[in-house]
Design a protein around this motif. Structure first.
Motif, PDB file in Angstrom:
ATOM      1  N   VAL A 158     -93.624 -30.519 -37.862  1.00  0.00           N
ATOM      2  CA  VAL A 158     -92.654 -29.423 -37.817  1.00  0.00           C
ATOM      3  C   VAL A 158     -92.030 -29.289 -39.205  1.00  0.00           C
ATOM      4  O   VAL A 158     -91.519 -30.267 -39.765  1.00  0.00           O
ATOM      5  CB  VAL A 158     -91.536 -29.685 -36.783  1.00  0.00           C
ATOM      6  N   ILE A 159     -92.092 -28.087 -39.764  1.00  0.00           N
ATOM      7  CA  ILE A 159     -91.375 -27.783 -40.996  1.00  0.00           C
ATOM      8  C   ILE A 159     -90.084 -27.103 -40.555  1.00  0.00           C
ATOM      9  O   ILE A 159     -90.085 -25.931 -40.181  1.00  0.00           O
ATOM     10  CB  ILE A 159     -92.191 -26.868 -41.935  1.00  0.00           C
ATOM     11  N   HIS A 160     -88.998 -27.860 -40.582  1.00  0.00           N
ATOM     12  CA  HIS A 160     -87.744 -27.394 -39.984  1.00  0.00           C
ATOM     13  C   HIS A 160     -86.841 -26.778 -41.047  1.00  0.00           C
ATOM     14  O   HIS A 160     -86.145 -27.473 -41.778  1.00  0.00           O
ATOM     15  CB  HIS A 160     -87.052 -28.561 -39.298  1.00  0.00           C
ATOM     16  N   CYS A 161     -86.889 -25.445 -41.107  1.00  0.00           N
ATOM     17  CA  CYS A 161     -86.104 -24.708 -42.107  1.00  0.00           C
ATOM     18  C   CYS A 161     -84.807 -24.154 -41.528  1.00  0.00           C
ATOM     19  O   CYS A 161     -83.972 -23.639 -42.274  1.00  0.00           O
ATOM     20  CB  CYS A 161     -86.925 -23.539 -42.657  1.00  0.00           C
ATOM     21  N   ALA A 162     -84.657 -24.232 -40.213  1.00  0.00           N
ATOM     22  CA  ALA A 162     -83.452 -23.711 -39.569  1.00  0.00           C
ATOM     23  C   ALA A 162     -82.396 -24.807 -39.501  1.00  0.00           C
ATOM     24  O   ALA A 162     -82.501 -25.846 -40.142  1.00  0.00           O
ATOM     25  CB  ALA A 162     -83.795 -23.193 -38.173  1.00  0.00           C
ATOM     26  N   SER A 163     -81.364 -24.568 -38.724  1.00  0.00           N
ATOM     27  CA  SER A 163     -80.313 -25.571 -38.522  1.00  0.00           C
ATOM     28  C   SER A 163     -79.889 -25.524 -37.056  1.00  0.00           C
ATOM     29  O   SER A 163     -80.327 -24.661 -36.293  1.00  0.00           O
ATOM     30  CB  SER A 163     -79.116 -25.299 -39.435  1.00  0.00           C
ATOM     31  N   SER A 164     -79.060 -26.494 -36.662  1.00  0.00           N
ATOM     32  CA  SER A 164     -78.480 -26.526 -35.315  1.00  0.00           C
ATOM     33  C   SER A 164     -79.511 -26.696 -34.198  1.00  0.00           C
ATOM     34  O   SER A 164     -79.353 -26.133 -33.107  1.00  0.00           O
ATOM     35  CB  SER A 164     -77.658 -25.244 -35.056  1.00  0.00           C
ATOM     36  N   ILE A 165     -80.583 -27.423 -34.472  1.00  0.00           N
ATOM     37  CA  ILE A 165     -81.523 -27.782 -33.414  1.00  0.00           C
ATOM     38  C   ILE A 165     -81.516 -29.301 -33.314  1.00  0.00           C
ATOM     39  O   ILE A 165     -81.802 -30.004 -34.284  1.00  0.00           O
ATOM     40  CB  ILE A 165     -82.949 -27.281 -33.714  1.00  0.00           C
ATOM     41  N   GLY A 166     -81.191 -29.822 -32.145  1.00  0.00           N
ATOM     42  CA  GLY A 166     -81.072 -31.261 -31.962  1.00  0.00           C
ATOM     43  C   GLY A 166     -82.422 -31.951 -31.876  1.00  0.00           C
ATOM     44  O   GLY A 166     -83.432 -31.335 -31.517  1.00  0.00           O
ATOM     45  N   ALA A 205     -87.434 -20.884 -38.544  1.00  0.00           N
ATOM     46  CA  ALA A 205     -86.891 -19.920 -39.519  1.00  0.00           C
ATOM     47  C   ALA A 205     -87.992 -19.435 -40.453  1.00  0.00           C
ATOM     48  O   ALA A 205     -87.848 -19.418 -41.667  1.00  0.00           O
ATOM     49  CB  ALA A 205     -85.741 -20.538 -40.304  1.00  0.00           C
ATOM     50  N   ALA A 206     -89.110 -19.020 -39.854  1.00  0.00           N
ATOM     51  CA  ALA A 206     -90.310 -18.695 -40.627  1.00  0.00           C
ATOM     52  C   ALA A 206     -90.193 -17.419 -41.447  1.00  0.00           C
ATOM     53  O   ALA A 206     -91.027 -17.167 -42.314  1.00  0.00           O
ATOM     54  CB  ALA A 206     -91.509 -18.590 -39.686  1.00  0.00           C
ATOM     55  N   SER A 207     -89.176 -16.609 -41.196  1.00  0.00           N
ATOM     56  CA  SER A 207     -89.007 -15.380 -41.976  1.00  0.00           C
ATOM     57  C   SER A 207     -88.111 -15.580 -43.194  1.00  0.00           C
ATOM     58  O   SER A 207     -87.907 -14.650 -43.975  1.00  0.00           O
ATOM     59  CB  SER A 207     -88.423 -14.265 -41.098  1.00  0.00           C
ATOM     60  N   GLY A 208     -87.593 -16.794 -43.386  1.00  0.00           N
ATOM     61  CA  GLY A 208     -86.777 -17.084 -44.559  1.00  0.00           C
ATOM     62  C   GLY A 208     -87.631 -17.382 -45.780  1.00  0.00           C
ATOM     63  O   GLY A 208     -88.865 -17.392 -45.714  1.00  0.00           O
ATOM     64  N   GLY A 209     -86.983 -17.655 -46.905  1.00  0.00           N
ATOM     65  CA  GLY A 209     -87.708 -17.869 -48.159  1.00  0.00           C
ATOM     66  C   GLY A 209     -88.716 -18.992 -48.074  1.00  0.00           C
ATOM     67  O   GLY A 209     -89.896 -18.825 -48.421  1.00  0.00           O
ATOM     68  N   VAL A 210     -88.295 -20.175 -47.617  1.00  0.00           N
ATOM     69  CA  VAL A 210     -89.202 -21.315 -47.498  1.00  0.00           C
ATOM     70  C   VAL A 210     -90.215 -21.075 -46.387  1.00  0.00           C
ATOM     71  O   VAL A 210     -91.414 -21.336 -46.544  1.00  0.00           O
ATOM     72  CB  VAL A 210     -88.426 -22.619 -47.229  1.00  0.00           C
ATOM     73  N   GLY A 211     -89.751 -20.552 -45.265  1.00  0.00           N
ATOM     74  CA  GLY A 211     -90.625 -20.335 -44.127  1.00  0.00           C
ATOM     75  C   GLY A 211     -91.792 -19.418 -44.434  1.00  0.00           C
ATOM     76  O   GLY A 211     -92.929 -19.666 -43.988  1.00  0.00           O
ATOM     77  N   CYS A 212     -91.537 -18.351 -45.186  1.00  0.00           N
ATOM     78  CA  CYS A 212     -92.615 -17.408 -45.533  1.00  0.00           C
ATOM     79  C   CYS A 212     -93.728 -18.097 -46.307  1.00  0.00           C
ATOM     80  O   CYS A 212     -94.913 -17.858 -46.068  1.00  0.00           O
ATOM     81  CB  CYS A 212     -92.054 -16.252 -46.363  1.00  0.00           C
ATOM     82  N   PHE A 213     -93.346 -18.951 -47.257  1.00  0.00           N
ATOM     83  CA  PHE A 213     -94.357 -19.697 -48.009  1.00  0.00           C
ATOM     84  C   PHE A 213     -95.038 -20.727 -47.119  1.00  0.00           C
ATOM     85  O   PHE A 213     -96.253 -20.930 -47.202  1.00  0.00           O
ATOM     86  CB  PHE A 213     -93.717 -20.391 -49.211  1.00  0.00           C
ATOM     87  N   ALA A 214     -94.268 -21.387 -46.266  1.00  0.00           N
ATOM     88  CA  ALA A 214     -94.829 -22.441 -45.407  1.00  0.00           C
ATOM     89  C   ALA A 214     -95.898 -21.887 -44.468  1.00  0.00           C
ATOM     90  O   ALA A 214     -96.949 -22.520 -44.272  1.00  0.00           O
ATOM     91  CB  ALA A 214     -93.719 -23.120 -44.618  1.00  0.00           C
ATOM     92  N   VAL A 215     -95.656 -20.722 -43.878  1.00  0.00           N
ATOM     93  CA  VAL A 215     -96.643 -20.119 -42.979  1.00  0.00           C
ATOM     94  C   VAL A 215     -97.938 -19.842 -43.734  1.00  0.00           C
ATOM     95  O   VAL A 215     -99.038 -20.191 -43.274  1.00  0.00           O
ATOM     96  CB  VAL A 215     -96.100 -18.823 -42.358  1.00  0.00           C
TER      97      VAL A 215
END
Length: 361
Positions: free
Chosen positions: A257-265, A195-205
């Protein structure tokens, strides 16, 4: 002829009258202060989304001894704000109704508490409020000095408001658990950011690239070029087969892995990690903690680590300085005037923002 004692009495009476007048003036000032109202956004029950937000007038808060009162210029809406309203943290948060949401604030200090040392009236600041308790979506907000930092003139209000929650989460996820350094000395690491285009993801990249690591990122097809512009080396469309499998185009395994998304096992991550790889989970839930326990039982060196978010002013200052130097930026999805804050709230609730959603005063 007036004798000396009478003259002294007259002077004393005059002084008393002046003191009384001053007392009355002070009382009037305090009364006016108590009556001073401000515009704010509130909700009075769990759920309801943007439709449950109400524009109200409430009393301007008074800062405690270790707090500052900020005249708000901009506030960012975080997914966490939506979760609090939804009831994800009940019965702990919010502490009561009605609730004024919002935890990321920037503006000008107009009053300080008696024990505030490093901030003065007139300073432009960035503050992180208690995101669970809120208070930001109002003309004035109180913030603790220890979570308030100076805002350099180089940083516009809208960009400043987007830093605290998202920026700190990204910074701590990258640096706390795997020792990644932002000085460029971590070039041997491979990092995946979901979820790199989200708020946290943009900063993380952006922060990961400052650390000189190899970054693979996931996002929707429409944001691929945007995420590349932030510095990602490889970008996966999460709807494709490789994207769903988190498979690096260069066949790299991930150290972090910086996991900002959801629903990934967990099984999806496990196949793509190095032997000592870690997944930092930003959206922790019961399944996350079960996976953590399972890793320990099986003595796996691959780890799932729920992010333990701990706001610190020195970390916030690091981010602000990077932004001042032009090494970091807030990606802004949209800006909304305070009178249309409901639109900002609804857009955040949809969960597809590219960067930060800002409300301006």
């Amino acid at each position: 002829m007036v004798d000396g004692d009478t003259a002294k009495e007259a002077v004393v009476d005059e002084i008393n009258k002046e003191e009384k007048k001053e007392e009355v003036k002070n009382e009037e000032k305090e009364a006016k202060k108590e009556e001073k109202k401000m515009k704010a956004i509130q909700y009075s029950s769990y759920g309801g989304g943007a439709n449950n937000l109400k524009h109200v007038e409430i009393t301007v808060p008074t800062p405690k001894k270790d707090e500052v009162l900020i005249k708000t210029e901009a506030v960012s809406i975080n997914p966490l704000d939506i979760k609090v309203q939804h009831g994800s943290f009940r019965p702990l948060y919010p502490k009561g109704f009605p609730c004024v949401p919002g935890g990321d604030v920037t503006g000008e200090v107009v009053e300080i508490g008696s024990e505030v040392k490093n901030i003065k009236v007139g300073d432009k600041v960035i503050a992180m409020l208690n995101v669970y308790a809120g208070g930001g979506l109002a003309e004035y907000a109180v913030a603790r000095e220890i979570l308030t930092v100076q805002r350099p003139p180089e940083i516009p209000a809208a960009e400043a408001a987007g830093i605290p929650v998202a920026g700190l989460a990204a910074y701590q996820a990258l640096t706390h658990h795997d020792g990644i350094k932002l000085d460029g000395s971590s070039s041997d690491k491979n990092v995946l950011i979901t979820a790199a285009s989200g708020g946290v993801g943009c900063f993380a990249v952006q922060l990961a690239k400052l650390a000189n690591v190899h970054v693979t990122a996931t996002c929707g097809e429409r944001n691929i070029e945007f995420v590349r512009s932030l510095g990602a080396d490889e970008v996966l469309d999460y709807k494709t087969a490789d994207g769903a499998a988190l498979k690096s185009p260069s066949d790299k395994k991930y150290d972090l892995v910086i996991h900002c998304a959801s629903s990934i096992g967990w099984s999806t991550f496990a196949h793509q990690l190095t032997s000592h790889g870690k997944v930092i989970e930003l959206n922790s839930g019961p399944k996350s903690y079960w996976s953590v326990a399972l890793r320990r039982v099986t003595f796996s060196k691959k780890q799932l680590v729920p992010l333990s978010f701990s706001p610190k002013s020195d970390h916030l200052e690091i981010l602000v300085n990077l932004m001042k130097e032009g090494k970091l930026r807030t990606a802004i999805d949209s800006k909304h005037p305070f009178d249309e804050a409901e639109k900002a709230w609804a857009k955040s609730a949809e969960g597809h923002a590219t960067g930060k959603i800002i409300v301006e005063f």
